[in-house]
Design a protein around this motif. Sequence first.
Motif, mmCIF file in Angstrom:
data_model
loop_
_atom_site.group_PDB
_atom_site.id
_atom_site.type_symbol
_atom_site.label_atom_id
_atom_site.label_comp_id
_atom_site.label_asym_id
_atom_site.label_seq_id
_atom_site.Cartn_x
_atom_site.Cartn_y
_atom_site.Cartn_z
ATOM 1 N N ASN A 173 39.363 42.897 34.753
ATOM 2 C CA ASN A 173 39.186 44.343 34.649
ATOM 3 C C ASN A 173 40.080 44.941 33.563
ATOM 4 O OD1 ASN A 173 38.255 46.950 35.379
ATOM 5 N ND2 ASN A 173 40.063 47.253 36.669
ATOM 6 N N LYS A 174 41.372 44.637 33.588
ATOM 7 C CA LYS A 174 42.292 45.187 32.585
ATOM 8 C C LYS A 174 41.942 44.674 31.193
ATOM 9 C CE LYS A 174 47.193 45.856 31.560
ATOM 10 N NZ LYS A 174 47.024 45.615 30.122
ATOM 11 N N ALA A 175 41.615 43.382 31.111
ATOM 12 C CA ALA A 175 41.274 42.826 29.801
ATOM 13 C C ALA A 175 40.004 43.472 29.243
ATOM 14 C CB ALA A 175 41.104 41.309 29.898
ATOM 15 N N ARG A 176 39.018 43.748 30.105
ATOM 16 C CA ARG A 176 37.791 44.385 29.635
ATOM 17 C C ARG A 176 38.030 45.834 29.237
ATOM 18 N NH1 ARG A 176 34.686 45.115 33.447
ATOM 19 N NH2 ARG A 176 35.755 44.101 35.185
ATOM 20 N N TYR A 229 33.276 38.977 42.275
ATOM 21 C CA TYR A 229 34.304 39.948 42.665
ATOM 22 C C TYR A 229 35.660 39.564 42.075
ATOM 23 C CZ TYR A 229 37.344 42.761 45.659
ATOM 24 O OH TYR A 229 38.293 43.634 46.117
ATOM 25 N N ILE A 230 36.039 38.299 42.232
ATOM 26 C CA ILE A 230 37.335 37.860 41.712
ATOM 27 C C ILE A 230 37.343 37.914 40.191
ATOM 28 C CG2 ILE A 230 39.009 35.979 41.705
ATOM 29 C CD1 ILE A 230 38.570 37.354 44.416
ATOM 30 N N THR A 231 36.228 37.525 39.570
ATOM 31 C CA THR A 231 36.156 37.572 38.103
ATOM 32 C C THR A 231 36.278 38.999 37.597
ATOM 33 O OG1 THR A 231 34.771 35.583 38.059
ATOM 34 C CG2 THR A 231 34.736 36.985 36.113
ATOM 35 N N GLU A 232 35.581 39.935 38.259
ATOM 36 C CA GLU A 232 35.646 41.333 37.835
ATOM 37 C C GLU A 232 37.051 41.888 38.009
ATOM 38 O OE1 GLU A 232 33.416 45.611 38.757
ATOM 39 O OE2 GLU A 232 32.855 43.780 39.827
#
Length: 372
Positions: free
Chosen positions: A236-239, A229-232
């Motif tokens: 998120n913006k970078a992906r 969850y924290i990784t996503e």
Amino acid sequence: MENNTIQPTPESGEQEIDLLELLQKLWAGRRLILKWCAVGAVVGLIIAFSIPKEYTTTVKLAPEIQGNKSGLGGLSSLASMAGINMGSMNSTDAVYPELYPDIVQSVPFMTALFDVQLTDAKGEQKWSTSEYISEELRSPWWSALLGFPLKVLGWGKGLFSREVETPESNTIDPFRLTKKESNVVSALQERISVNVDKKTMVISLSITMQDPLVSAMLTDTVMRNLQNYITEYRTNKARNDLEFTQRLFDEAQSKYYEAQQRYAQYMDQNQGIVRRSFRTEQERLQNEMNLAFNLYNQTAQQLQMAKAKVQESTPVYAVVQPATVPLRASKPSKMMLLVGFVLLAGVGAAGWVLFGQNAIDLFKNTNTQFLS
């Protein structure tokens, strides 16, 4: 002067006499006190063995803290000594470690655990988390007795009112839970706890279940879900930027290949021609190819930078203490219950010996005088 001298000896003597009387009463009623203590011990043992065993698994994580603390100078160390995390205040990250307990306790996070497959310690039975919570958890025998009046009231209420039935579905909607799903969420929220050390930022995740293997498996799953969850969130913006840059790169690559193909075909079809119009068209196609190549080259560099940004934004978690299957039950503490009930019975018996009989005699005398 001699007449005004205070002599405390009689008062202290009276206190000594009162204490001796109390001790004599306790000694005279020692048999009653011992009987009450024995009854308390029996009740404590019955209650201790009636409560199902619970096993607790704890993991500890040390997350990578986002944000720059260097600009705070000595204030950062002073704030950490006071239990204040200046890093989370200075960071633009909206999800910092202090919010991890709220994330884990949220309804969407809990419903994501419903379909996790669990196995008992013997490896004989398998359930999903929702099935284990709703069907396999055991309660003390007095829970059924205490809950029976509530069931009767529920039946009576159901005769005079109609509840709105929630349509059943194979998928779980966190926005609209059924009564059964809501009970499972509440049970999970009670059994899952997350604590954050404000000084060291170490996250402690604990789960208590009635089966040791179920406790360990679910703890490991919750830990990984929290990490994901924290990784996503942080990537998120970078992906999204990476996907946009990838589309620009694919488009620039396609245009460059098309311009390169047009230039090559034109040169093959007009070999040996020295007219001015040919050279003009050749220069135009070559310029278009060069522009397409420059754009293709720039987007290729941006694509590599976007990939590096995703990797840079991905948080790193150091698992200080991994999940292990607990060997001993965390509760109930049978010895503590036994000692507690014995002490409670002993204190109650001592109070009855010292003051109970006197209160009854005083009550009888008062009633006799009132009637007479």
